[in-house]
Design an enzyme around this catalytic site. Structure first.
Site, PDB file in Angstrom:
ATOM      1  N   ASP A 147       0.802  -1.290   0.132  1.00 29.90           N
ATOM      2  CA  ASP A 147       0.025  -0.017  -0.034  1.00 29.90           C
ATOM      3  C   ASP A 147       0.885   1.394   0.027  1.00 29.90           C
ATOM      4  O   ASP A 147       1.793   1.431   0.786  1.00 29.90           O
ATOM      5  CB  ASP A 147      -0.891  -0.158   1.253  1.00 29.90           C
ATOM      6  CG  ASP A 147      -1.954   0.824   1.310  1.00 29.90           C
ATOM      7  OD1 ASP A 147      -1.876   1.770   0.216  1.00 29.90           O
ATOM      8  OD2 ASP A 147      -2.897   0.640   1.940  1.00 29.90           O
ATOM      9  N   ASP A 218     -10.681   3.878  -1.529  1.00 29.03           N
ATOM     10  CA  ASP A 218     -11.203   2.892  -0.920  1.00 29.03           C
ATOM     11  C   ASP A 218     -12.546   2.992  -1.083  1.00 29.03           C
ATOM     12  O   ASP A 218     -13.445   3.796  -0.944  1.00 29.03           O
ATOM     13  CB  ASP A 218     -10.949   3.196   0.497  1.00 29.03           C
ATOM     14  CG  ASP A 218      -9.371   3.043   1.109  1.00 29.03           C
ATOM     15  OD1 ASP A 218      -8.593   2.973  -0.040  1.00 29.03           O
ATOM     16  OD2 ASP A 218      -8.986   2.949   2.181  1.00 29.03           O
TER      17      ASP A 218
END
Ligand code: GLA
Length: 398
Positions: A147, A218
Site C-alpha cells: 500500500d 477505498d
C-alpha cells in the site's frame, strides 16, 4: 541415435520445467478469500484471524473457493537494530499463525507498503524490502498487499517536489523493487498493488509481477461508494486476464448500510468484473442471507471463469445498466442492474438483446433464483431498486 536421445531429453526437460513454472503461477483466476480491514480495521488480531480461518472452513466458504486469509494493516511492531521487523502484541507468533492457517488448507496474506509508514502509521518496508520479503517467505506468507501511503510524503514529495512525472517514476520503481524481492524469495506469493489506480497502474503493474492492482480509492459499505467504484471500472476490461487482475477493492458484502439487494448486486458485479473476491465482513457473526450471497457457486463460477475476461458495460438507459461478460466455451453472462430507485411496473425496463448482439430467444439461468429463464427481445423486466438480474446463457444465439 545418442544425439537424438539427448535432444529428446532436452525437449522433455524444457517442457516439464515450463509446466512446473506454470503450476507455480499464482492468481490464474481472481484470488478469493477474506481480508481483515473492512470490518475489523485495527482491531484485527491473531485470535480473530484464526476464527476467520475456522469459519471459512466450517461455513462452506473454503469449498466455494475462498482460500486466502489476509491480515491487513496494524500487525506491525518495531524494527530491531538489525532491521528485522517484529510483530506487535496482537500477533505473538506469525509463523505459528501461518502454520495454523495452512493446516486448514488455506493460505495467509499480509500487508505492507513502500513508504516508511503504512496508512495506519505502522512501520512499512522502505529500505527493508528484501529483508521483509524474505521474512514473509520464512513465515509462509502467500499474499502481499503493498500500500503506497506514506511513500507519497517520504519519497515522492521529498525527492521530486513539484514534478508529478518524476514522482510517478519513483512510485513505479518502488513497486518494482518489492516485485523483485518477492520473486527473489522463490516462494509463490500473490503481489497485490494498492496505490488507488494512480498513473494507469493497469498498464505497468503486470510487467513488474503484479497480480492485482487497486483501480480506485477505498470502498465503503454503502451503495454510493459501491456504484461509484463500479462505474470507474468501465474501459479497464482489456487489462484483466489470468495472473493479472483489476481490483475494485475488497468486498463490503454484509457490512455497513448495504441491504440485501445491494449486497447481491455488489457481489454479482464484482464477479462480472473478474474482481478478486475478498470478503471483508465479520465471518463468525455473519447472517445466513449474507452467507448465501458469498457462497453462491453459480455467481462465483462467473468470477472464476477460466477465460478471465472482465465484463464491459454494453449500454445504459436511465439508471439501468446492462453489462455482459464472455465466458469459456462460448457462454455469456448478462447483468441488468437497476442503480436507481424510480422505475416501476408502469414503466418496466425493456431489455434490448439486439444491443447485446443476440437474436432470438435466449435460454439461460437466473443465477439468484436458480431458475431457468428465456430472455427475449424487448422483454419487460422489473428490477427492484439497487437489485440485479444476473443470467448465464450457455449457448447464446447470435
Ligand atoms: C488504505 C487501503 C485500505 C487499507 C488501509 C489500511 O486506506 O486502501 O484498503 O489497507 O489503508 O490502513
Amino acid at each position: 541415435m545418442r544425439k537424438t536421445l539427448v535432444a529428446l531429453l532436452a525437449v522433455v526437460a524444457v517442457f516439464s520445467f515450463a509446466a512446473l513454472t506454470r503450476a507455480q503461477e499464482v492468481a490464474q483466476t481472481p484470488p478469493m478469500g477474506w481480508n481483515s480491514w473492512n470490518y475489523f480495521a485495527s482491531k484485527v488480531d491473531d485470535k480473530g484471524v484464526r476464527a476467520a480461518a475456522d469459519e471459512i472452513v466450517a461455513n462452506g466458504m473454503k469449498d466455494a473457493g475462498y482460500i486466502y486469509v489476509n491480515i491487513d494493516d496494524t500487525w506491525e511492531g518495531k524494527r530491531d537494530e538489525n532491521g528485522v521487523l517484529h510483530t506487535n502484541e496482537k500477533f505473538p507468533d506469525m509463523k505459528a499463525l501461518a502454520d495454523y492457517v495452512h493446516s486448514k488448507g488455506l493460505k495467509l496474506g499480509i500487508y505492507s507498503g513502500p513508504g516508511d509508514k503504512t496508512c495506519a502509521g505502522y512501520p512499512a518496508s522502505l529500505g527493508h524490502e528484501e529483508q521483509d520479503a524474505k521474512m514473509y517467505a520464512e513465515w509462509g506468507i502467500d499474499y502481499l498487499k503493498y500500500d503506497l501511503c506514506s511513500f507519497r510524503q517520504d519519497v515522492m514529495a521529498k525527492q521530486a517536489p513539484e514534478d508529478k512525472a518524476a514522482q510517478m517514476k519513483l512510485m513505479i520503481a518502488a513497486y518494482e523493487k518489492m516485485g523483485k524481492a518477492l520473486k527473489g524469495t522463490g516462494r509463490p506469493i500473490v503481489y497485490s498493488l494498492c496505490q488507488y489506480g494512480w498513473d494507469a497502474v493497469w498498464e505497468w503493474a503486470p510487467g513488474l509481477g503484479g497480480n492485482l492492482w487497486r483501480t480506485t480509492g477505498d470502498i465503503q459499505a454503502n451503495w454510493n461508494s459501491v456504484y461509484a467504484i463500479l462505474s470507474q471500472q468501465e474501459g479497464l476490461e482489456s487489462y484483466a486476464g489470468p495472473g493479472h487482475w483489476n481490483d475494485p477493492d475488497m468486498l463490503e458484502v454484509g457490512n455497513g448500510r448495504l441491504n440485501i439487494r445491494e449486497n447481491r448486486s455488489h457481489f454479482s458485479m464484482w464477479a462480472m468484473l473478474a474482481a478478486p473476491l475478498l470478503a471483508g465482513n465479520d465471518l463468525p457473526n455473519m447472517k445466513p442471507e449474507v452467507k448465501e450471497i458469498l457462497t453462491n457457486k453459480d455467481v462465483i463460477a462467473i468470477d472464476q471463469d477460466k477465460l478471465g475476461k472482465q465484463a464491459h458495460r454494453v449500454y445504459s438507459e436511465g439508471e439501468v445498466d446492462v453489462w455482459e461478460r464472455d465466458l469459456a466455451g462460448g457462454a455469456k453472462a448478462i447483468a441488468v442492474l437497476n442503480a436507481g430507485s424510480d422505475r416501476y411496473s408502469t414503466h418496466p425496463f425493456h431489455l434490448s438483446l439486439a444491443k447485446l448482439g443476440l437474436h432470438g430467444p435466449q435460454k439461460g439461468r437466473d443465477l439468484w433464483s436458480g431458475k431457468d429463464v428465456t430472455l427475449s427481445e424487448n422483454m419487460p423486466i422489473e428490477i427492484a431498486s439497487h437489485d440485479i438480474l444476473l443470467v448465464r446463457i450457455d449457448a447464446p444465439r447470435f
